[in-house]
Design a protein around this motif. Structure first.
Motif, PDB file in Angstrom:
ATOM      1  N   VAL A  19       0.865  -1.179   0.000  1.00  0.00           N
ATOM      2  CA  VAL A  19       0.000   0.000   0.000  1.00  0.00           C
ATOM      3  C   VAL A  19       0.901   1.227   0.000  1.00  0.00           C
ATOM      4  CG1 VAL A  19      -1.809   1.275   1.215  1.00  0.00           C
ATOM      5  CG2 VAL A  19      -1.816  -1.237   1.238  1.00  0.00           C
ATOM      6  N   LEU A  20       0.736   2.065  -1.033  1.00  0.00           N
ATOM      7  CA  LEU A  20       1.618   3.205  -1.240  1.00  0.00           C
ATOM      8  C   LEU A  20       0.860   4.523  -1.174  1.00  0.00           C
ATOM      9  CD1 LEU A  20       3.508   1.889  -4.397  1.00  0.00           C
ATOM     10  CD2 LEU A  20       4.542   2.153  -2.150  1.00  0.00           C
ATOM     11  N   LEU A  21       1.533   5.538  -0.669  1.00  0.00           N
ATOM     12  CA  LEU A  21       1.034   6.907  -0.709  1.00  0.00           C
ATOM     13  C   LEU A  21       2.172   7.774  -1.221  1.00  0.00           C
ATOM     14  CD1 LEU A  21      -1.104   9.075  -0.118  1.00  0.00           C
ATOM     15  CD2 LEU A  21      -0.233   9.168   2.231  1.00  0.00           C
ATOM     16  N   ASP A  22       1.999   8.333  -2.409  1.00  0.00           N
ATOM     17  CA  ASP A  22       3.060   9.119  -3.048  1.00  0.00           C
ATOM     18  C   ASP A  22       4.371   8.349  -3.068  1.00  0.00           C
ATOM     19  OD1 ASP A  22       1.375  11.244  -3.662  1.00  0.00           O
ATOM     20  OD2 ASP A  22       1.717  12.223  -1.738  1.00  0.00           O
ATOM     21  N   GLU A  23       4.265   7.076  -3.456  1.00  0.00           N
ATOM     22  CA  GLU A  23       5.387   6.147  -3.651  1.00  0.00           C
ATOM     23  C   GLU A  23       6.081   5.724  -2.357  1.00  0.00           C
ATOM     24  OE1 GLU A  23       8.011   7.226  -6.902  1.00  0.00           O
ATOM     25  OE2 GLU A  23       6.414   8.457  -7.782  1.00  0.00           O
ATOM     26  N   GLU A  24       5.521   6.109  -1.210  1.00  0.00           N
ATOM     27  CA  GLU A  24       6.055   5.681   0.069  1.00  0.00           C
ATOM     28  C   GLU A  24       5.193   4.556   0.635  1.00  0.00           C
ATOM     29  OE1 GLU A  24       8.867   6.573   1.597  1.00  0.00           O
ATOM     30  OE2 GLU A  24       9.329   7.817  -0.154  1.00  0.00           O
ATOM     31  N   PRO A  25       5.815   3.473   1.137  1.00  0.00           N
ATOM     32  CA  PRO A  25       5.033   2.339   1.644  1.00  0.00           C
ATOM     33  C   PRO A  25       4.367   2.650   2.981  1.00  0.00           C
ATOM     34  CG  PRO A  25       7.368   1.975   2.032  1.00  0.00           C
ATOM     35  CD  PRO A  25       7.271   3.244   1.222  1.00  0.00           C
ATOM     36  N   LEU A  26       3.091   2.331   3.077  1.00  0.00           N
ATOM     37  CA  LEU A  26       2.350   2.459   4.333  1.00  0.00           C
ATOM     38  C   LEU A  26       2.185   1.101   5.006  1.00  0.00           C
ATOM     39  CD1 LEU A  26      -0.493   4.911   3.225  1.00  0.00           C
ATOM     40  CD2 LEU A  26       1.660   5.477   4.356  1.00  0.00           C
ATOM     41  N   VAL A  27       1.892   0.074   4.198  1.00  0.00           N
ATOM     42  CA  VAL A  27       1.711  -1.285   4.707  1.00  0.00           C
ATOM     43  C   VAL A  27       2.266  -2.249   3.657  1.00  0.00           C
ATOM     44  CG1 VAL A  27       0.094  -2.981   5.627  1.00  0.00           C
ATOM     45  CG2 VAL A  27      -0.469  -0.551   5.780  1.00  0.00           C
ATOM     46  N   VAL A  28       2.956  -3.289   4.111  1.00  0.00           N
ATOM     47  CA  VAL A  28       3.460  -4.330   3.209  1.00  0.00           C
ATOM     48  C   VAL A  28       3.158  -5.680   3.840  1.00  0.00           C
ATOM     49  CG1 VAL A  28       5.441  -5.227   1.948  1.00  0.00           C
ATOM     50  CG2 VAL A  28       5.355  -2.793   2.522  1.00  0.00           C
ATOM     51  N   TYR A  29       2.393  -6.502   3.129  1.00  0.00           N
ATOM     52  CA  TYR A  29       2.058  -7.808   3.693  1.00  0.00           C
ATOM     53  C   TYR A  29       1.906  -8.866   2.602  1.00  0.00           C
ATOM     54  CZ  TYR A  29      -2.849  -6.671   2.497  1.00  0.00           C
ATOM     55  OH  TYR A  29      -4.016  -6.322   1.840  1.00  0.00           O
ATOM     56  N   GLY A  30       2.165 -10.097   2.997  1.00  0.00           N
ATOM     57  CA  GLY A  30       1.983 -11.221   2.103  1.00  0.00           C
ATOM     58  C   GLY A  30       0.611 -11.837   2.285  1.00  0.00           C
ATOM     59  N   LYS A  31       0.193 -12.615   1.299  1.00  0.00           N
ATOM     60  CA  LYS A  31      -1.099 -13.302   1.349  1.00  0.00           C
ATOM     61  C   LYS A  31      -0.833 -14.802   1.387  1.00  0.00           C
ATOM     62  CE  LYS A  31      -3.111  -9.687  -1.602  1.00  0.00           C
ATOM     63  NZ  LYS A  31      -3.832  -9.431  -2.866  1.00  0.00           N
ATOM     64  N   ASN A  32      -1.021 -15.399   2.553  1.00  0.00           N
ATOM     65  CA  ASN A  32      -0.735 -16.819   2.741  1.00  0.00           C
ATOM     66  C   ASN A  32      -1.971 -17.659   2.466  1.00  0.00           C
ATOM     67  OD1 ASN A  32       1.769 -15.968   3.481  1.00  0.00           O
ATOM     68  ND2 ASN A  32       1.757 -16.907   5.514  1.00  0.00           N
ATOM     69  N   ARG A  33      -1.865 -18.514   1.454  1.00  0.00           N
ATOM     70  CA  ARG A  33      -3.005 -19.363   1.094  1.00  0.00           C
ATOM     71  C   ARG A  33      -3.212 -20.474   2.121  1.00  0.00           C
ATOM     72  NH1 ARG A  33      -1.692 -21.670  -4.554  1.00  0.00           N
ATOM     73  NH2 ARG A  33       0.426 -21.524  -3.737  1.00  0.00           N
TER      74      ARG A  33
ATOM     75  N   LEU B 131      -7.087  -7.122   6.034  1.00  0.00           N
ATOM     76  CA  LEU B 131      -5.961  -6.767   6.899  1.00  0.00           C
ATOM     77  C   LEU B 131      -6.465  -6.150   8.198  1.00  0.00           C
ATOM     78  CD1 LEU B 131      -2.839  -6.295   7.230  1.00  0.00           C
ATOM     79  CD2 LEU B 131      -3.272  -4.003   6.308  1.00  0.00           C
ATOM     80  N   GLY B 132      -7.499  -5.324   8.103  1.00  0.00           N
ATOM     81  CA  GLY B 132      -7.996  -4.603   9.269  1.00  0.00           C
ATOM     82  C   GLY B 132      -8.574  -5.492  10.344  1.00  0.00           C
ATOM     83  N   ARG B 133      -9.017  -6.697   9.964  1.00  0.00           N
ATOM     84  CA  ARG B 133      -9.558  -7.603  10.980  1.00  0.00           C
ATOM     85  C   ARG B 133      -8.463  -8.094  11.921  1.00  0.00           C
ATOM     86  NH1 ARG B 133     -13.227  -8.926   6.737  1.00  0.00           N
ATOM     87  NH2 ARG B 133     -11.821 -10.448   5.791  1.00  0.00           N
ATOM     88  N   LEU B 134      -7.227  -8.186  11.423  1.00  0.00           N
ATOM     89  CA  LEU B 134      -6.102  -8.638  12.242  1.00  0.00           C
ATOM     90  C   LEU B 134      -5.239  -7.484  12.738  1.00  0.00           C
ATOM     91  CD1 LEU B 134      -4.863 -11.790  10.266  1.00  0.00           C
ATOM     92  CD2 LEU B 134      -6.219 -11.739  12.361  1.00  0.00           C
ATOM     93  N   HIS B 135      -5.111  -6.448  11.911  1.00  0.00           N
ATOM     94  CA  HIS B 135      -4.249  -5.319  12.260  1.00  0.00           C
ATOM     95  C   HIS B 135      -4.993  -4.004  11.997  1.00  0.00           C
ATOM     96  CE1 HIS B 135      -0.847  -8.088  12.605  1.00  0.00           C
ATOM     97  NE2 HIS B 135      -1.193  -8.596  11.436  1.00  0.00           N
ATOM     98  N   PRO B 136      -6.028  -3.739  12.762  1.00  0.00           N
ATOM     99  CA  PRO B 136      -6.815  -2.519  12.502  1.00  0.00           C
ATOM    100  C   PRO B 136      -5.999  -1.248  12.628  1.00  0.00           C
ATOM    101  CG  PRO B 136      -7.403  -3.517  14.619  1.00  0.00           C
ATOM    102  CD  PRO B 136      -6.554  -4.504  13.904  1.00  0.00           C
TER     103      PRO B 136
ATOM    104  N   GLY C  20      -9.897 -16.773   1.451  1.00  0.00           N
ATOM    105  CA  GLY C  20      -9.425 -17.529   2.604  1.00  0.00           C
ATOM    106  C   GLY C  20      -7.973 -17.348   2.971  1.00  0.00           C
ATOM    107  N   SER C  21      -7.196 -16.608   2.152  1.00  0.00           N
ATOM    108  CA  SER C  21      -5.798 -16.359   2.514  1.00  0.00           C
ATOM    109  C   SER C  21      -5.728 -15.440   3.730  1.00  0.00           C
ATOM    110  CB  SER C  21      -5.042 -15.725   1.338  1.00  0.00           C
ATOM    111  OG  SER C  21      -4.932 -16.636   0.267  1.00  0.00           O
ATOM    112  N   ARG C  22      -4.587 -15.477   4.412  1.00  0.00           N
ATOM    113  CA  ARG C  22      -4.399 -14.650   5.603  1.00  0.00           C
ATOM    114  C   ARG C  22      -3.261 -13.658   5.369  1.00  0.00           C
ATOM    115  NH1 ARG C  22      -6.957 -16.448  10.140  1.00  0.00           N
ATOM    116  NH2 ARG C  22      -5.555 -15.253  11.478  1.00  0.00           N
ATOM    117  N   PRO C  23      -3.439 -12.412   5.797  1.00  0.00           N
ATOM    118  CA  PRO C  23      -2.367 -11.433   5.632  1.00  0.00           C
ATOM    119  C   PRO C  23      -1.255 -11.653   6.650  1.00  0.00           C
ATOM    120  CG  PRO C  23      -4.215 -10.438   6.799  1.00  0.00           C
ATOM    121  CD  PRO C  23      -4.644 -11.822   6.419  1.00  0.00           C
TER     122      PRO C  23
END
Length: 318
Positions: free
Chosen positions: A162-176, A293-298, A237-240
Motif C-alpha cells: 500500500v503506497l502513498l506518493d510512492e512511500e510504503p504504508l503497509v506491506v504484507y503477504g497473502k498466505n493461502r 488486513l484490518g480484521r487482524l491489524h486494525p 481464505g488467505s491470511r495477511p
C-alpha cells in the motif's frame, strides 16, 4: 457486514471526529461527504479522491495497466483484453474466440480469466481446457462488459504494497490456506477440520469453484501438503502476514513504487508476485481496500487511511 460498517468508513469517521470535520455518510456507505470550512471532500467506494481520473481508470483496467507497465519496461503479468460480444460494434469482425483458444494453447499450464475491471478476486477462473475456458467466458460476459486473460503462473508469493506518493504504508503477504494429509480423510474433510468457522465459507467456496466432487472426496496421502486454493485473495481464505524488513520487502516496495509512478497514481495498493524467483507486478488497485488486513491489524489500516486523509485535506480546494 453492512457497507456503512466497513473499516474504510469507520476510519473516515474517526479521522473527521478528531480533526473538526463534518461528515455525511450516504448511499449505505458508498458515498462520504466531508467538510471543514470551505474545504469539501468526497470519498466514493474505496477511493479518497487523491488519484487523477486517468490514473484511476488505468489502474481499474487490468489490460490497460499491463500495457502501460510493459511499455515502460516493468516486469508484469500480461493481461489481454476481450470485449463482450454485446459490444459488437467494437469487437473485431473475426471475433475473439479463436484468439482466446490460441492463448490457451500457448500457455499449457492454463489461463486465468477474470473481469477486466473489478477487485477482490470475484469471478476469477482458472481454465486448463476449452470447456473450462468457455464456461468462464460465458459466466463473466453474463455480467461484465469485458474480461482479461492472463497466463496461469505458479506463484510462490504474493505481496501487497500500500503506497502513498510512492512511500510504503503497509506491506504484507497473502498466505493461502493449506492442509497436510493423514491418509484417512478426504481433502474436503481436512479443509473443514483445519478452517475456523469465520473463514470456512470463503475457503470452501474457492475449493468448490475449482475442484470437482472426485477431487474433493479423494483421500490425501499422509504427510502430503495440499493448497486449498490457487488464488491468493483474502476473500478466498488467505491470511495477511506482515513482511519483516529485508531484501524481499525492499524489492517489492521498489517495484511497486515504480509501477505506481509509471501510471501516475498516488494512493494505491500494488500486488507483486514471485514466479520462478522473479518478481512481477500483478495488478494495481486504485481503491485501497483493507478490510481483510484490518480484521487482524486494525491499527495499520487506520494509520494508512489517516495518512491519505492528511493529504486529502492538505490539498487546496478546487
Amino acid at each position: 457486514m453492512a457497507i456503512s460498517q466497513r473499516i474504510f468508513v469507520d476510519a473516515i469517521r474517526k479521522y473527521c471526529a478528531g480533526h473538526g470535520i463534518t461528515i455525511e455518510v450516504r448511499s449505505d456507505g458508498w458515498l462520504v461527504v466531508m467538510q471543514r470550512g470551505s474545504q469539501r471532500r468526497h470519498a466514493f467506494g474505496y477511493d479518497l479522491g487523491l488519484n487523477s481520473a486517468v490514473a484511476h481508470r488505468i489502474a481499474n483496467d487490468k489490460a490497460a495497466t499491463s500495457e502501460v507497465l510493459a511499455l515502460a519496461g516493468l516486469a508484469s503479468v500480461p493481461h489481454s483484453l476481450f470485449l463482450n460480444p454485446r459490444l459488437h460494434d467494437h469487437v473485431p469482425p473475426s471475433g475473439s474466440w479463436e484468439v482466446m483458444l490460441a492463448l490457451l494453447a500457448e500457455h499449457r499450464a492454463g489461463v486465468v480469466v477474470k473481469p477486466n475491471e473489478g477487485t477482490s478476486g470475484r469471478s476469477v477462473f482458472l481454465a486448463r481446457s476449452q470447456p473450462k475456458l468457455e464456461l468462464a467466458v460465458n459466466r463473466i460476459f453474463a455480467s461484465h462488459a469485458s474480461l482479461a486473460i492472463s497466463p496461469y503462473l505458479d506463484i510462490a508469493h504474493e505481496i501487497r504494497v500500500v503506497l502513498l506518493d510512492e512511500e510504503p504504508l503497509v506491506v504484507y503477504g497473502k498466505n493461502r490456506p493449506s492442509v497436510v494429509g493423514d491418509g484417512e480423510r478426504s481433502l474436503l474433510e481436512l479443509a473443514i477440520a483445519a478452517t475456523s468457522a469465520e473463514r470456512r465459507a470463503a475457503v470452501l467456496r474457492g475449493m468448490t469453484d475449482d475442484l470437482d466432487k472426485h477431487e474433493l472426496d479423494a483421500i490425501v496421502p499422509a504427510g502430503e501438503r495440499r493448497m486449498l486454493n490457487w488464488r491468493h485473495n483474502l476473500d478466498a481464505g488467505s491470511r495477511p502476514m506482515l513482511l519483516r524488513q529485508g531484501e524481499i520487502r525492499d524489492t517489492c516496495i521498489a517495484l511497486a513504487a515504480k509501477a505506481a509512478s509509471t501510471i501516475g497514481i498516488r494512493f494505491a495498493s500494488v500486488d507483486v508476485v514471485s514466479v520462478d524467483g522473479r518478481w512481477l507486478v500483478l495488478e494495481i488497485n486504485s481503491g485501497v481496500m483493507m478490510e481483510g488486513l484490518g480484521r487482524l491489524h486494525p491499527e495499520l489500516a487506520y494509520a494508512a487511511y489517516e495518512a491519505a486523509l492528511d493529504k486529502v485535506f492538505a490539498a487546496p480546494s478546487t
